[in-house]
Scaffold this motif. Structure first.
Motif, PDB file in Angstrom:
ATOM      1  N   UNK A  29       0.707  -1.241   0.139  1.00 55.15           N
ATOM      2  CA  UNK A  29       0.040   0.140  -0.154  1.00 55.15           C
ATOM      3  C   UNK A  29       0.821   1.436   0.051  1.00 55.15           C
ATOM      4  N   UNK A  30       1.806   1.021   0.829  1.00 53.69           N
ATOM      5  CA  UNK A  30       3.019   2.288   0.892  1.00 53.69           C
ATOM      6  C   UNK A  30       3.568   2.611  -0.706  1.00 53.69           C
ATOM      7  N   UNK A  31       3.810   1.645  -1.147  1.00 55.77           N
ATOM      8  CA  UNK A  31       4.386   1.622  -2.632  1.00 55.77           C
ATOM      9  C   UNK A  31       3.294   2.351  -3.634  1.00 55.77           C
ATOM     10  N   UNK A  32       2.342   1.781  -3.510  1.00 48.29           N
ATOM     11  CA  UNK A  32       1.290   2.205  -4.456  1.00 48.29           C
ATOM     12  C   UNK A  32       0.873   3.608  -4.265  1.00 48.29           C
ATOM     13  N   UNK A  33       0.896   4.128  -2.893  1.00 51.96           N
ATOM     14  CA  UNK A  33       0.395   5.411  -2.708  1.00 51.96           C
ATOM     15  C   UNK A  33       1.381   6.612  -2.903  1.00 51.96           C
ATOM     16  N   UNK A  34       2.767   6.015  -2.703  1.00 56.65           N
ATOM     17  CA  UNK A  34       4.190   6.941  -3.162  1.00 56.65           C
ATOM     18  C   UNK A  34       3.970   7.041  -4.545  1.00 56.65           C
TER      19      UNK A  34
ATOM     20  N   UNK B 215      -2.086   0.492 -11.489  1.00 57.33           N
ATOM     21  CA  UNK B 215      -1.353  -0.001 -10.204  1.00 57.33           C
ATOM     22  C   UNK B 215      -1.946  -1.292 -10.077  1.00 57.33           C
ATOM     23  N   UNK B 216      -1.159  -2.157  -9.978  1.00 56.18           N
ATOM     24  CA  UNK B 216      -1.497  -3.539  -9.582  1.00 56.18           C
ATOM     25  C   UNK B 216      -0.983  -4.006  -8.219  1.00 56.18           C
ATOM     26  N   UNK B 217      -1.742  -4.165  -7.414  1.00 54.56           N
ATOM     27  CA  UNK B 217      -1.600  -4.263  -5.839  1.00 54.56           C
ATOM     28  C   UNK B 217      -1.753  -5.651  -5.290  1.00 54.56           C
TER      29      UNK B 217
ATOM     30  N   UNK C  55      -7.173  -7.907   5.005  1.00 53.03           N
ATOM     31  CA  UNK C  55      -7.083  -6.469   4.929  1.00 53.03           C
ATOM     32  C   UNK C  55      -7.807  -5.926   3.876  1.00 53.03           C
ATOM     33  N   UNK C  56      -8.806  -6.643   3.504  1.00 52.39           N
ATOM     34  CA  UNK C  56      -9.700  -6.036   2.203  1.00 52.39           C
ATOM     35  C   UNK C  56     -10.063  -4.637   2.445  1.00 52.39           C
ATOM     36  N   UNK C  57     -10.343  -4.267   3.622  1.00 52.67           N
ATOM     37  CA  UNK C  57     -10.835  -2.913   3.819  1.00 52.67           C
ATOM     38  C   UNK C  57      -9.988  -1.567   3.390  1.00 52.67           C
ATOM     39  N   UNK C  58      -8.760  -1.999   3.793  1.00 56.53           N
ATOM     40  CA  UNK C  58      -7.614  -1.009   3.368  1.00 56.53           C
ATOM     41  C   UNK C  58      -7.405  -1.076   1.804  1.00 56.53           C
ATOM     42  N   UNK C  59      -7.525  -2.329   1.267  1.00 59.27           N
ATOM     43  CA  UNK C  59      -7.398  -2.053  -0.329  1.00 59.27           C
ATOM     44  C   UNK C  59      -8.596  -1.476  -1.005  1.00 59.27           C
ATOM     45  N   UNK C  60      -9.793  -1.858  -0.586  1.00 57.29           N
ATOM     46  CA  UNK C  60     -10.855  -1.353  -1.022  1.00 57.29           C
ATOM     47  C   UNK C  60     -10.952   0.090  -0.823  1.00 57.29           C
ATOM     48  N   UNK C  61     -10.218   0.684   0.107  1.00 60.74           N
ATOM     49  CA  UNK C  61     -10.369   2.182   0.339  1.00 60.74           C
ATOM     50  C   UNK C  61      -9.472   2.743  -0.761  1.00 60.74           C
ATOM     51  N   UNK C  62      -8.409   2.029  -1.061  1.00 54.93           N
ATOM     52  CA  UNK C  62      -7.332   2.538  -2.022  1.00 54.93           C
ATOM     53  C   UNK C  62      -7.723   2.328  -3.568  1.00 54.93           C
TER      54      UNK C  62
ATOM     55  N   UNK D  87      -5.850  -2.919 -10.237  1.00 60.50           N
ATOM     56  CA  UNK D  87      -6.114  -4.505  -9.990  1.00 60.50           C
ATOM     57  C   UNK D  87      -5.493  -4.721  -8.690  1.00 60.50           C
ATOM     58  N   UNK D  88      -6.284  -5.611  -7.907  1.00 59.61           N
ATOM     59  CA  UNK D  88      -5.932  -6.270  -6.614  1.00 59.61           C
ATOM     60  C   UNK D  88      -5.699  -7.724  -6.865  1.00 59.61           C
ATOM     61  N   UNK D  89      -4.462  -8.187  -6.575  1.00 63.48           N
ATOM     62  CA  UNK D  89      -4.051  -9.577  -6.609  1.00 63.48           C
ATOM     63  C   UNK D  89      -4.319 -10.255  -5.500  1.00 63.48           C
ATOM     64  N   UNK D  90      -5.305 -11.049  -5.150  1.00 57.97           N
ATOM     65  CA  UNK D  90      -5.622 -11.701  -3.834  1.00 57.97           C
ATOM     66  C   UNK D  90      -5.462 -13.228  -4.355  1.00 57.97           C
ATOM     67  N   UNK D  91      -4.409 -13.727  -3.608  1.00 56.59           N
ATOM     68  CA  UNK D  91      -4.173 -15.292  -4.020  1.00 56.59           C
ATOM     69  C   UNK D  91      -5.459 -16.047  -3.564  1.00 56.59           C
ATOM     70  N   UNK D  92      -5.928 -15.844  -2.517  1.00 59.36           N
ATOM     71  CA  UNK D  92      -7.180 -16.754  -2.173  1.00 59.36           C
ATOM     72  C   UNK D  92      -8.361 -16.556  -3.004  1.00 59.36           C
ATOM     73  N   UNK D  93      -8.701 -15.443  -3.695  1.00 59.12           N
ATOM     74  CA  UNK D  93      -9.704 -15.346  -4.457  1.00 59.12           C
ATOM     75  C   UNK D  93      -9.360 -15.779  -6.020  1.00 59.12           C
ATOM     76  N   UNK D  94      -8.073 -15.755  -6.309  1.00 60.11           N
ATOM     77  CA  UNK D  94      -7.906 -16.440  -7.541  1.00 60.11           C
ATOM     78  C   UNK D  94      -7.923 -17.849  -7.505  1.00 60.11           C
ATOM     79  N   UNK D  95      -7.457 -18.374  -6.388  1.00 60.76           N
ATOM     80  CA  UNK D  95      -7.739 -19.958  -6.214  1.00 60.76           C
ATOM     81  C   UNK D  95      -9.133 -20.483  -6.070  1.00 60.76           C
ATOM     82  N   UNK D  96     -10.007 -19.574  -5.197  1.00 64.34           N
ATOM     83  CA  UNK D  96     -11.235 -19.894  -5.028  1.00 64.34           C
ATOM     84  C   UNK D  96     -12.011 -19.970  -6.315  1.00 64.34           C
TER      85      UNK D  96
END
Length: 561
Positions: A353-358, A368-370, A377-384, A388-397
Motif C-alpha cells: 500500500x505504501x508503494x502504491x500511494x507513493x 497500479x497492480x496491488x 486486509x480487504x478494507x484497506x485495499x478497498x479504500x485505495x 487491479x488487486x491480486x488476492x491469491x485466495x480469490x484467484x484459487x477460489x
C-alpha cells in the motif's frame, strides 16, 4: 470407561458396605420391638441419603446403633461421590474425549449425506471463499481443518446448508476417509492448506484412495507442483502463476482478460469494468516468487521493465534499483514519472500500500497492480483505488469453482485465450450488454438421459432440434430465454465456440451456457419435462396426467376419423 473403573468400584463398595451394615444394625418399631431393615429399604435409604435428597428415616425412627452407622455412611458416601464426580468432570473436560465425541458425530453426519459434496481440506481465507461460493451455487461441502478456532468459525457464517467440519490433520489418510473421501457422494477433493507438503500428502492420498474423483491442489513451489503432476494430480493451482498468466493475457488481449474475469468471478458479485493495462515501461517492486513470475510474463510480451528489490536479481538483464519501493528515492531511480504501470508485489500488505500511494503521488496516471496477501486486509485495499488487486485466495477460489462446478468452462476459456482481440471484444460487448457486469450464472448441460431426459428421448426418436428452439421461455415460447450458449462439445471430440442459433443438437452433446439464475431453472425444466419441451418446440400445450393424455388422444383420433 477404564479411567472410571476405580471411582465406580469405590462407589459400589461404599454403597454395598453401607447397605449391608444398615441391614445388620438393630432398630425398634413403635411398640419397642427389635426390627431390622430389609435390603430394599436399606438401599432406598442409602440412595436418597448419599445423593443429599434426605426424605427421612423409614419405616420407623432409627435407633442409636442405626444412626451411628448412617453417620459413618454419610461421610463415606461424600468421599466416594466427590471422587467419582471429580473424575467424571475431569474426563468430560478432557480434550481427547471431546475430540473423540466430535469425530464420531462428524462421522455420522458425513455417512448420512446423500447429496453430492466436495471435501475441502483447509478452511483459511481460500477455503472460506470457496465454501461461500459453493453454498451460493447450492453445493454441499465437508471441511477438514487443523485449527480448531477456524473450525469454530464455520458455525458463525450464515451458510444455507450445514457444513460438517472436523479439526484434524488432513495429511492423515484415515482422516480423509473419515471425511468421506471414499464416500459414494464425494465428487471432488480440494487441498487448500498453506503448507505445500500437506497439500502434496492430500494429493497422494486422493490419487490412491479415490482415483476416479478430481483433486484440486494448491502448490506455491514449482518442485511441489511437479511432484503432484508426476503421479497424475488433475488440477494444480499456483495463484502467482495463474495471475501472471492473466497479466500476460491482459497485456496481449485486454478484452479476453475482461471476459475471463467476468465469467469466473464469485457468483452474485459485480465486476467493475477496468481500464486496459497500458503499453510502455513498467516497474515491479519485489522480486520474490510472485515478482519473478510477473517478470517472466512481461518478458514474453516484450514489456520493458525495472525491478526494485533489496537484493539484486539472479539475472541482470533488466534495470535494477536497490530498495523496497516504499520511498520516493527508489521510485525516482526507477523512472516512475515515465512509467505507465507499477506492480507492488512484496509479501507485506502495508509495504504494498505504501508503494502504491507513493508511486501515485509521483505519477497520478500510473496503472497500479496491488498484491493483497491477506484477505482480512480487504478494507484497506478497498479504500485505495487500485486498478487491479491480486488476492491469491480469490484467484484459487475462482479457479476451483470454475473447475468443480462447470468443468466445460475450462476448455472454453482456454479457447478464448487463443482468439484475437476483435473476437473477444465483440463477445465481451455483446454479453455484458445483455447481462450487465454482475457475475452471471455459468452452467453446463449434457444431453443425456440423466440430465436432459425429455430432449434426449426426442432426439433419439429422430426429431431435429435446433439450439434456438430450446432457448425459449417455457412460460411464453415467443420470449427468448435469458441465457446464451457459449460452447458446444460433441461426443466425437468436435467443439464449437459460440454456436449459432441454427446449430442442430445431437444426443450426447454438452453445452455451456451463461445467463440468469431464472434462465438456468427454466432451461432445466424444458430439458427434463416432456410437456414443457413439446410446448417450447411446437407451441402445443399438452395435458398432464394419464387420464387427460388418454382423453386428448381419443379426441385427436375422433377428429381424424
Amino acid at each position: 470407561m477404564r479411567r472410571l473403573r476405580a471411582p465406580l468400584i469405590l462407589l459400589i463398595c461404599i454403597m454395598s458396605i453401607s447397605v449391608l451394615g444398615l441391614t445388620l444394625a438393630p432398630g425398634e418399631d413403635a411398640d419397642g420391638n427389635r426390627t431390622y431393615l430389609s435390603f430394599f429399604h436399606a438401599l432406598y435409604f442409602i440412595s436418597y441419603t448419599a445423593t443429599t435428597i434426605g426424605f427421612g428415616e423409614i419405616p420407623y425412627a432409627f435407633s442409636d446403633q442405626q444412626r451411628l452407622w448412617v453417620t459413618l455412611c454419610i461421610y463415606l458416601s461424600v468421599v466416594g461421590w466427590a471422587y467419582t464426580l471429580g473424575t467424571v468432570f475431569s474426563l468430560l473436560s478432557d480434550r481427547s474425549l471431546q475430540q473423540a465425541i466430535r469425530t464420531q458425530t462428524f462421522l455420522g453426519t458425513v455417512h448420512r449425506l446423500r447429496e453430492p459434496f466436495l471435501l475441502v481440506c483447509g478452511y483459511g481465507e481460500t477455503g472460506r471463499l470457496l465454501c461461500a461460493g459453493l453454498d451460493h451455487l447450492g453445493y454441499r461441502a465437508v471441511v477438514v481443518e487443523l485449527d480448531e478456532v477456524k473450525v469454530g468459525e464455520i458455525e458463525l457464517h450464515s451458510y444455507r446448508a450445514d457444513i460438517p467440519a472436523l479439526a484434524a490433520d488432513a495429511r492423515n489418510p484415515e482422516i480423509l476417509k473419515f471425511a468421506g473421501l471414499d464416500h459414494p457422494s464425494c465428487i471432488g477433493v480440494v487441498a487448500l492448506t498453506d503448507d505445500d507438503s500437506a497439500n502434496l500428502a492430500i494429493a497422494i492420498a486422493a490419487r490412491l484412495l479415490a482415483p476416479k474423483i478430481p483433486a484440486l491442489c494448491r502448490a506455491s513451489a514449482p518442485e511441489v507442483a511437479a511432484n503432484m503432476a508426476s503421479f497424475g494430480t488433475r488440477h494444480i493451482i499456483n495463484p502467482f502463476e495463474k495471475f501472471a498468466e492473466y497479466l500476460a493475457l491482459a497485456l496481449h488481449a485486454p478484452a479476453a482478460w475482461q471476459l475471463l474475469i467476468w465469467l469466473t468471478g464469485l457468483p452474485g458479485s459485480t465486476v467493475e469494468q477496468q481500464r486496459d493495462p497500458p503499453k510502455g515501461e513498467w516497474i515491479v517492486c519485489g522480486h520474490g516468487r510472485f515478482g519473478q513470475m510477473l517478470v517472466h510474463a512481461m518478458e514474453r510480451e516484450s514489456v520493458p521493465l525495472t525491478i526494485i528489490d533489496r537484493l539484486p536479481p539472479e539475472d541482470l538483464t533488466h534495470r535494477w534499483v536497490q530498495g523496497d519501493g516504499t520511498g520516493a528515492s527508489a521510485l525516482e531511480q526507477a523512472r516512475v514519472r515515465h512509467a505507465v504501470g507499477i506492480v507492488a508485489a512484496t509479501g507485506n500488505d502495508v509495504h504494498n500500500l505504501s508503494i502504491a500511494v507513493t508511486a501515485r503521488e509521483l505519477n497520478p496516471a500510473l496503472f497500479v497492480i496491488l498484491r493483497q496477501n491477506h484477505y482480512a486486509n480487504r478494507a484497506l485495499f478497498d479504500a485505495y483505488d487500485s486498478d487491479v488487486d491480486v488476492v491469491p485466495s480469490k484467484i484459487i477460489a475462482h479457479e476451483c469453482l470454475a473447475i468443480l462446478t462447470t468443468p466445460l468452462l475450462v476448455p472454453f476459456l482456454d479457447e478464448v485465450k487463443r482468439r484475437d482481440e476483435a473476437w473477444c471484444d465483440k463477445w465481451l460487448t455483446t454479453l455484458t450488454g445483455r447481462f450487465g457486469w454482475q457475475v452471471p450464472v455459468v452452467w453446463s448441460e449434457r444431453l443425456n438421459i440423466s440430465q436432459a431426459p425429455a430432449l434426449y428421448r426426442t432426439l433419439m426418436d429422430g426429431a431435429e432440434v435446433m439450439l434456438a428452439q430450446i432457448l425459449r421461455s417455457p412460460a411464453n415460447r415467443d420470449d427468448p430465454l435469458g441465457g446464451v450458449a457459449l460452447y458446444l462439445r460433441c461426443d466425437d471430440g468436435d467443439h464449437v465456440m459460440m454456436p449459432a442459433a441454427e446449430t442442430r443438437l445431437r444426443a450426447g452433446d454438452e453445452l455451456l451456457f451463461v445467463g440468469t439464475p431464472d434462465a438456468r431453472s427454466e432451461l432445466k425444466l424444458t430439458l427434463s419435462h416432456e410437456h414443457v419441451l413439446a410446448y417450447v418446440l411446437t407451441g402445443r400445450e399438452q395435458p398432464g396426467g394419464w387420464v387427460w393424455e388418454k382423453l386428448a388422444r381419443w379426441k385427436e383420433a375422433k377428429a381424424a376419423s
